[in-house]
Design an enzyme around this catalytic site. Structure first.
Site, PDB file in Angstrom:
ATOM      1  N   LEU A  53       0.809  -1.204   0.000  1.00 47.38           N
ATOM      2  CA  LEU A  53       0.000   0.000   0.000  1.00 47.38           C
ATOM      3  C   LEU A  53       0.852   1.269   0.000  1.00 47.38           C
ATOM      4  O   LEU A  53       0.501   2.261  -0.641  1.00 47.38           O
ATOM      5  CB  LEU A  53      -0.917   0.021   1.225  1.00 47.38           C
ATOM      6  CG  LEU A  53      -1.893  -1.148   1.381  1.00 47.38           C
ATOM      7  CD1 LEU A  53      -2.722  -0.969   2.643  1.00 47.38           C
ATOM      8  CD2 LEU A  53      -2.803  -1.260   0.171  1.00 47.38           C
ATOM      9  N   ASP A 101      13.352   2.750  11.346  1.00 43.78           N
ATOM     10  CA  ASP A 101      13.084   1.467  11.990  1.00 43.78           C
ATOM     11  C   ASP A 101      12.128   1.708  13.149  1.00 43.78           C
ATOM     12  O   ASP A 101      12.500   2.314  14.160  1.00 43.78           O
ATOM     13  CB  ASP A 101      14.393   0.853  12.495  1.00 43.78           C
ATOM     14  CG  ASP A 101      14.213  -0.518  13.128  1.00 43.78           C
ATOM     15  OD1 ASP A 101      13.042  -0.963  13.275  1.00 43.78           O
ATOM     16  OD2 ASP A 101      15.222  -1.146  13.488  1.00 43.78           O
ATOM     17  N   SER A 192      -7.437  -0.395  10.540  1.00 38.83           N
ATOM     18  CA  SER A 192      -8.122  -1.565   9.989  1.00 38.83           C
ATOM     19  C   SER A 192      -9.489  -1.744  10.640  1.00 38.83           C
ATOM     20  O   SER A 192      -9.701  -1.318  11.794  1.00 38.83           O
ATOM     21  CB  SER A 192      -7.287  -2.825  10.238  1.00 38.83           C
ATOM     22  OG  SER A 192      -8.014  -3.998   9.890  1.00 38.83           O
ATOM     23  N   TYR A 227      -3.284  -8.178  17.324  1.00 39.22           N
ATOM     24  CA  TYR A 227      -3.180  -7.297  16.150  1.00 39.22           C
ATOM     25  C   TYR A 227      -4.395  -6.371  16.079  1.00 39.22           C
ATOM     26  O   TYR A 227      -4.260  -5.170  15.837  1.00 39.22           O
ATOM     27  CB  TYR A 227      -3.083  -8.137  14.877  1.00 39.22           C
ATOM     28  CG  TYR A 227      -3.150  -7.326  13.595  1.00 39.22           C
ATOM     29  CD1 TYR A 227      -2.086  -6.515  13.209  1.00 39.22           C
ATOM     30  CD2 TYR A 227      -4.279  -7.384  12.784  1.00 39.22           C
ATOM     31  CE1 TYR A 227      -2.152  -5.767  12.041  1.00 39.22           C
ATOM     32  CE2 TYR A 227      -4.353  -6.637  11.617  1.00 39.22           C
ATOM     33  CZ  TYR A 227      -3.283  -5.834  11.246  1.00 39.22           C
ATOM     34  OH  TYR A 227      -3.356  -5.095  10.101  1.00 39.22           O
ATOM     35  N   LYS A 231      -4.568  -2.145  16.352  1.00 42.06           N
ATOM     36  CA  LYS A 231      -5.241  -1.267  15.401  1.00 42.06           C
ATOM     37  C   LYS A 231      -6.272  -0.380  16.103  1.00 42.06           C
ATOM     38  O   LYS A 231      -6.499   0.764  15.700  1.00 42.06           O
ATOM     39  CB  LYS A 231      -5.895  -2.087  14.293  1.00 42.06           C
ATOM     40  CG  LYS A 231      -4.893  -2.720  13.331  1.00 42.06           C
ATOM     41  CD  LYS A 231      -4.027  -1.658  12.687  1.00 42.06           C
ATOM     42  CE  LYS A 231      -3.053  -2.214  11.673  1.00 42.06           C
ATOM     43  NZ  LYS A 231      -2.187  -1.161  11.086  1.00 42.06           N
TER      44      LYS A 231
END
Length: 350
Positions: A53, A101, A192, A227, A231
Site C-alpha cells: 500500500l 526502523d 483496519s 493485532y 489497530k
C-alpha cells in the site's frame, strides 16, 4: 455491479462484522483519484513505502503531480528498488529513500529530525505496520504489535508506539507548511476494520501498555486479537491527537484499506488465509486508492474514520464514553513512555 446493489449490501452487512467486511470486499471497489486531483508542488512522506500500500499510494500521488515523495523504509535497499519503480513512470519527481526502523525510538527520532529540516511537508501517510501472530518483543522491549506497524515482528509498541512517536515528530513541519501555504496539511494513519473485533481486555488494567507487554496477556488461542487491539489503539490515538490539533493547519484521519493482498499476511498461519485472500482481497493498488482518497478529500472531517473511501463510524467502543476515557488514558501512557524511553524528545513534543 450496479451502484444500487452495492449500496443495499453495504448497508445491510454492517460495518464491524466479519460477514459485512467480506461482502463489502466484493461490492465496494475503491476508485482511483480522478484526473482533476493534483498534488503539484507538494511533498509527501509515506512510511512502509517499499512495497504494498505504501508503494502504490506513493505511485498514485506522484502520477497526480506530487513534486517530492519521501519513502520511509526499514530496508534502504528495497526502498531504492521502490524508488526506481516510481521513477520509471514518473522521472521528474524527486523520490528520496529515508531509513526508519519503528522498533527503534532513536531511528524514529532521527527520521523526525530530518523531516523537520524539510522546506515543506504537505502530506504524511503513516502506513508502516506489522501483524505478529505470537508474542515477541521489539528492540525497545515492548510487544511487537504494540511497538510497530511495520511488516516486521515487534512489540505492541510497533503498531502503536512507533507510529505515535513519528506522528508527534511530524507535527511541526506539517504545521509550518500549512501556515506558509494557507492550506491544511494532511496526516493520515492506516488502521483496519479489525479494531471492531477485539474485546480489549487490557483497557481496565492499571496500565494498558504495560499489561500488553506481559506475555500472559497475549491470547495464544486467538492470536489475531493482539493485532486487532493494536489497530484499535491506532484509532484512539488518531482521535485524541486530532482533538489537540488545529484542523485549519493539520487535517488528520485514519483509514481502513480493506483486505488487500500484501505482505502483511506473510506471518499469518491462519488456516485458509491463502484462499481467503485469493477470493476476496483487493490488489495493493486498489487498497492504495483508499489512502490517496484520505489525503485528497474529507475537508473539515477532523479525526474521521474512513472506510470504502467515505467517512463512517468506528467501533461502538471508540465512540462511547468509556472509549473516550480510555483514549485519554492511552494518550497519557504513551506520552509517559516517550518521556522515559526517549527523554531527549520531551522538550520538543511532550
Amino acid at each position: 455491479m450496479p451502484l444500487a446493489f452495492c449500496t443495499i449490501h453495504c448497508s445491510v452487512f454492517a460495518m464491524g462484522t466479519m460477514t459485512g467486511s467480506f461482502v463489502r470486499q466484493v461490492t465496494a471497489k475503491p476508485k482511483p483519484l480522478p484526473e482533476e486531483i493534483h498534488f503539484d508542488g507538494k511533498t509527501a512522506i509515506v512510511t512502509g513505502a517499499n512495497i504494498g500500500l505504501g508503494l502504490e499510494s506513493s505511485r498514485e500521488m506522484v502520477a497526480h503531480g506530487l513534486s517530492r515523495v519521501i519513502l520511509g523504509v526499514r530496508n534502504v535497499e528495497s526502498g531504492n528498488i521502490a524508488r526506481n519503480t516510481i521513477l520509471a513512470s514518473s522521472p521528474k519527481c524527486d523520490v528520496e529513500v529515508w531509513e526508519v526502523d519503528y522498533e527503534s525510538f532513536a531511528s524514529i527520532m532521527a527520521f523526525g529530525a530530518r523531516a523537520s529540516k524539510l522546506n515543506r511537508l504537505d502530506i504524511a501517510i503513516l502506513n508502516a505496520g506489522i501483524k505478529v501472530m505470537e508474542f515477541s518483543q521489539s528492540k525497545t522491549g515492548h510487544e511487537k504489535n504494540v511497538q510497530v506497524s511495520l511488516p516486521y515482528p515487534s512489540r505492541t509498541a510497533i503498531n502503536h508506539l512507533g507510529t505515535a512517536l513519528l506522528s508527534l515528530l511530524l507535527l511541526e513541519p506539517l504545521k509550518r507548511t500549512a501556515e506558509e501555504t494557507g492550506a491544511p496539511s494532511r496526516l493520515t494513519f492506516v488502521t483496519s476494520e479489525v479494531h471492531f473485533w477485539t474485546p480489549f481486555n487490557e483497557k481496565n488494567s492499571a496500565s494498558i501498555l504495560a499489561r500488553m507487554d506481559e506475555e500472559d496477556s497475549f491470547n495464544k488461542s486467538d492470536a489475531i486479537e493482539r493485532y486487532s487491539t493494536s489497530k484499535l489503539l491506532g484509532v484512539l490515538w488518531t482521535r485524541e491527537l486530532a482533538k489537540k490539533a488545529d484542523e485549519k493547519k493539520i487535517l488528520m484521519n485514519c483509514v481502513n484499506p480493506g483486505i488487500c493482498s500484501t505482505s502483511l499476511y506473510r506471518a499469518d498461519p491462519t488456516p485458509g488465509i491463502g484462499l481467503l485472500l485469493k477470493l476476496l482481497a483487493w490488489s495493493p493498488a486498489m487498497g492504495a486508492h483508499t489512502l490517496t482518497n484520505a489525503v485528497a478529500y474529507h475537508d473539515g472531517k477532523q479525526g474521521a474514520y474512513l472506510s470504502e473511501q467515505r467517512v463512517t463510524s468506528p467501533s461502538a467502543f471508540v465512540v462511547s464514553a468509556e472509549g473516550e476515557e480510555v483514549q485519554k488514558k492511552l494518550w497519557d501512557e504513551t506520552i509517559a513512555v516517550f518521556r522515559e524511553e526517549a527523554p531527549t524528545l520531551s522538550s520538543q513534543i511532550c
